[in-house]
Design a protein around this motif. Structure first.
Motif, PDB file in Angstrom:
ATOM      1  N   ALA A 128      40.309  37.687  27.719  1.00 11.80           N
ATOM      2  CA  ALA A 128      39.536  38.737  28.797  1.00 11.80           C
ATOM      3  C   ALA A 128      39.948  38.858  29.892  1.00 11.80           C
ATOM      4  CB  ALA A 128      38.052  38.064  28.530  1.00 11.80           C
ATOM      5  N   VAL A 129      40.000  40.253  30.269  1.00 12.35           N
ATOM      6  CA  VAL A 129      40.504  40.798  31.457  1.00 12.35           C
ATOM      7  C   VAL A 129      39.368  40.951  32.648  1.00 12.35           C
ATOM      8  CG1 VAL A 129      42.199  42.072  32.828  1.00 12.35           C
ATOM      9  CG2 VAL A 129      42.659  41.398  30.442  1.00 12.35           C
ATOM     10  N   TYR A 130      39.302  40.497  33.701  1.00  3.25           N
ATOM     11  CA  TYR A 130      38.167  41.017  34.532  1.00  3.25           C
ATOM     12  C   TYR A 130      38.373  42.282  34.999  1.00  3.25           C
ATOM     13  CZ  TYR A 130      34.837  40.023  37.985  1.00  3.25           C
ATOM     14  OH  TYR A 130      33.600  40.127  38.998  1.00  3.25           O
ATOM     15  N   ASN A 131      37.257  43.049  35.091  1.00  3.82           N
ATOM     16  CA  ASN A 131      37.275  44.297  35.304  1.00  3.82           C
ATOM     17  C   ASN A 131      37.871  44.995  36.485  1.00  3.82           C
ATOM     18  OD1 ASN A 131      35.893  44.894  32.712  1.00  3.82           O
ATOM     19  ND2 ASN A 131      34.095  44.706  33.693  1.00  3.82           N
ATOM     20  N   GLU A 132      37.704  44.177  37.668  1.00  5.51           N
ATOM     21  CA  GLU A 132      38.233  44.784  38.737  1.00  5.51           C
ATOM     22  C   GLU A 132      39.193  43.675  39.746  1.00  5.51           C
ATOM     23  OE1 GLU A 132      34.518  45.310  41.312  1.00  5.51           O
ATOM     24  OE2 GLU A 132      33.658  46.758  39.790  1.00  5.51           O
ATOM     25  N   PRO A 133      39.872  44.242  40.282  1.00  2.00           N
ATOM     26  CA  PRO A 133      41.076  43.480  41.260  1.00  2.00           C
ATOM     27  C   PRO A 133      40.165  42.485  42.314  1.00  2.00           C
ATOM     28  CG  PRO A 133      41.043  45.988  41.848  1.00  2.00           C
ATOM     29  CD  PRO A 133      40.244  45.831  40.653  1.00  2.00           C
ATOM     30  N   LEU A 134      40.543  41.595  42.451  1.00  4.41           N
ATOM     31  CA  LEU A 134      39.811  40.568  43.397  1.00  4.41           C
ATOM     32  C   LEU A 134      40.646  40.292  44.592  1.00  4.41           C
ATOM     33  CD1 LEU A 134      38.931  37.617  40.662  1.00  4.41           C
ATOM     34  CD2 LEU A 134      37.529  39.527  41.201  1.00  4.41           C
ATOM     35  N   ASP A 135      39.729  40.473  45.702  1.00  6.48           N
ATOM     36  CA  ASP A 135      40.392  40.370  46.987  1.00  6.48           C
ATOM     37  C   ASP A 135      39.681  38.842  47.460  1.00  6.48           C
ATOM     38  OD1 ASP A 135      41.283  40.352  49.856  1.00  6.48           O
ATOM     39  OD2 ASP A 135      40.236  42.457  50.224  1.00  6.48           O
ATOM     40  N   LEU A 136      40.540  37.966  47.752  1.00  6.73           N
ATOM     41  CA  LEU A 136      40.485  36.550  47.805  1.00  6.73           C
ATOM     42  C   LEU A 136      40.775  36.229  49.203  1.00  6.73           C
ATOM     43  CD1 LEU A 136      40.609  35.513  44.338  1.00  6.73           C
ATOM     44  CD2 LEU A 136      38.694  35.932  45.250  1.00  6.73           C
ATOM     45  N   GLY A 137      41.254  36.837  49.960  1.00  5.21           N
ATOM     46  CA  GLY A 137      41.631  36.553  51.467  1.00  5.21           C
ATOM     47  C   GLY A 137      43.090  36.339  51.416  1.00  5.21           C
ATOM     48  N   THR A 138      43.511  35.831  52.425  1.00  2.96           N
ATOM     49  CA  THR A 138      44.890  35.421  52.484  1.00  2.96           C
ATOM     50  C   THR A 138      45.379  33.946  52.560  1.00  2.96           C
ATOM     51  OG1 THR A 138      44.512  34.821  55.177  1.00  2.96           O
ATOM     52  CG2 THR A 138      44.832  37.158  54.516  1.00  2.96           C
ATOM     53  N   GLY A 139      44.641  33.282  51.634  1.00  2.00           N
ATOM     54  CA  GLY A 139      44.945  32.029  51.464  1.00  2.00           C
ATOM     55  C   GLY A 139      46.121  31.748  50.338  1.00  2.00           C
ATOM     56  N   SER A 140      46.436  30.467  49.935  1.00  2.00           N
ATOM     57  CA  SER A 140      47.558  30.364  49.047  1.00  2.00           C
ATOM     58  C   SER A 140      47.222  30.793  47.607  1.00  2.00           C
ATOM     59  CB  SER A 140      47.932  28.903  49.084  1.00  2.00           C
ATOM     60  OG  SER A 140      46.953  28.279  48.403  1.00  2.00           O
ATOM     61  N   ALA A 141      47.987  31.094  46.941  1.00  5.08           N
ATOM     62  CA  ALA A 141      47.714  31.295  45.338  1.00  5.08           C
ATOM     63  C   ALA A 141      46.836  30.551  44.511  1.00  5.08           C
ATOM     64  CB  ALA A 141      48.994  31.743  44.651  1.00  5.08           C
ATOM     65  N   VAL A 142      47.111  29.091  44.883  1.00  8.22           N
ATOM     66  CA  VAL A 142      46.241  28.250  44.107  1.00  8.22           C
ATOM     67  C   VAL A 142      44.677  28.299  44.724  1.00  8.22           C
ATOM     68  CG1 VAL A 142      45.894  25.620  43.796  1.00  8.22           C
ATOM     69  CG2 VAL A 142      48.160  26.752  43.720  1.00  8.22           C
ATOM     70  N   ASN A 143      44.778  28.417  46.056  1.00  5.12           N
ATOM     71  CA  ASN A 143      43.174  28.707  46.633  1.00  5.12           C
ATOM     72  C   ASN A 143      42.780  29.759  46.253  1.00  5.12           C
ATOM     73  OD1 ASN A 143      43.705  26.208  48.221  1.00  5.12           O
ATOM     74  ND2 ASN A 143      44.397  27.142  49.935  1.00  5.12           N
ATOM     75  N   SER A 144      43.473  30.881  45.938  1.00  3.99           N
ATOM     76  CA  SER A 144      42.777  32.073  45.361  1.00  3.99           C
ATOM     77  C   SER A 144      42.232  31.945  44.014  1.00  3.99           C
ATOM     78  CB  SER A 144      43.848  33.168  45.618  1.00  3.99           C
ATOM     79  OG  SER A 144      43.981  33.638  46.979  1.00  3.99           O
ATOM     80  N   ALA A 145      43.119  31.121  43.229  1.00  9.50           N
ATOM     81  CA  ALA A 145      42.799  30.886  41.722  1.00  9.50           C
ATOM     82  C   ALA A 145      41.495  30.104  41.905  1.00  9.50           C
ATOM     83  CB  ALA A 145      43.963  30.043  41.197  1.00  9.50           C
ATOM     84  N   THR A 146      41.665  29.183  42.772  1.00  8.45           N
ATOM     85  CA  THR A 146      40.268  28.153  42.730  1.00  8.45           C
ATOM     86  C   THR A 146      39.027  29.050  43.022  1.00  8.45           C
ATOM     87  OG1 THR A 146      41.793  26.395  43.565  1.00  8.45           O
ATOM     88  CG2 THR A 146      39.238  26.198  43.770  1.00  8.45           C
ATOM     89  N   LEU A 147      39.107  29.985  43.814  1.00  9.24           N
ATOM     90  CA  LEU A 147      37.896  30.725  44.296  1.00  9.24           C
ATOM     91  C   LEU A 147      37.647  31.765  43.080  1.00  9.24           C
ATOM     92  CD1 LEU A 147      38.753  31.892  47.929  1.00  9.24           C
ATOM     93  CD2 LEU A 147      37.129  30.162  47.340  1.00  9.24           C
ATOM     94  N   ALA A 148      38.595  32.124  42.433  1.00  2.00           N
ATOM     95  CA  ALA A 148      38.414  33.045  41.385  1.00  2.00           C
ATOM     96  C   ALA A 148      37.738  32.387  40.243  1.00  2.00           C
ATOM     97  CB  ALA A 148      39.662  33.747  40.751  1.00  2.00           C
ATOM     98  N   TYR A 149      37.984  30.980  40.015  1.00  5.34           N
ATOM     99  CA  TYR A 149      37.485  30.199  39.170  1.00  5.34           C
ATOM    100  C   TYR A 149      35.836  29.861  39.504  1.00  5.34           C
ATOM    101  CZ  TYR A 149      36.430  26.171  36.000  1.00  5.34           C
ATOM    102  OH  TYR A 149      35.780  25.657  34.929  1.00  5.34           O
ATOM    103  N   GLU A 150      35.633  29.486  40.485  1.00  2.00           N
ATOM    104  CA  GLU A 150      34.318  29.124  41.010  1.00  2.00           C
ATOM    105  C   GLU A 150      33.319  30.328  41.264  1.00  2.00           C
ATOM    106  OE1 GLU A 150      35.113  27.211  44.586  1.00  2.00           O
ATOM    107  OE2 GLU A 150      35.930  25.140  43.878  1.00  2.00           O
TER     108      GLU A 150
END
Length: 202
Positions: A128-150
């Motif tokens: 399943a693909v999330y409907n909109e692009p996520l703007d998760l700040g300027t952190g590292s890719a792993v931190n952004s992936a963690t935020l996307a998961y949480e």
């Protein structure tokens, strides 16, 4: 209901028995009737006793065999709620969710949205693909992936590698970067999406 009828019949016969007792007593004394009449009344009385006793006995047996009516019979009825439980709880519990991070540049959001649409067309039933692009700040890719998961329940995050001299895409989870593409400068978004879906991560 049958038990009630038996009880009523037994009561009637018992009344007849009581009414016939004085007659039997008079007949047995020999004062007003003959011996034959006395004997006949004795037999009738004995018969009444046997019948009444038998009816009472059957009444007791019938009462013990009757089934107990449940206090709330409606509790066993099936209630129709109109809810499609198969849709509410789908059998496919291995569904993978991916999201696309906003790409760098002035048109980063628009390009990421195009990328999402291509992923949706190419993805299988287990992705399943999330409907909109996520703007998760300027952190590292792993931190952004963690935020996307949480915050969005996303398993994997697609992003552009910004510190590369070539155009590369990568796939990250809350634990690590799982896959990085080769230079995609000469490839279309469709090719990049196909490579991500065929990366072996899913």
């Amino acid at each position: 209901m049958i038990s009630k009828y038996r009880s009523a019949a037994a009561a009637v016969l018992a009344s007849l028995f009581l009414l016939s007792s004085p007659v039997m007593a008079n007949g047995s004394s020999g004062e007003t009737t003959e011996d034959g009449d006395s004997n006949a009344m004795t037999y009738i009385t004995i018969g009444l006793i046997v019948v009444v006793g038998g009816l009472f006995f059957l009444d007791v047996l019938a009462g013990s065999d009757e089934e107990t009516i449940p206090a709330h019979p409606e509790s066993d009825q099936i209630i129709v709620t109109g809810i499609n439980w198969d849709a509410a709880f789908p059998e496919n519990t291995a569904l993978i969710t991916i999201a696309v991070s906003v790409f760098p540049g002035e048109n980063g959001s628009e390009t990421a949205m195009q990328f999402i649409n291509v992923l949706k067309e190419l993805a299988g039933d287990n992705v399943a693909v999330y409907n909109e692009p996520l703007d998760l700040g300027t952190g590292s890719a792993v931190n952004s992936a963690t935020l996307a998961y949480e915050f969005f329940g996303v398993d994997y995050l697609v992003f552009q590698v910004e510190d590369s001299e070539t155009l590369q895409y990568a796939l990250a989870s809350p634990d690590s970067i799982l896959w990085t593409s080769t230079d995609q400068s000469d490839n279309s978004i469709i090719v990049v999406a196909e490579e991500i879906l065929q990366s072996g991560v899913f």
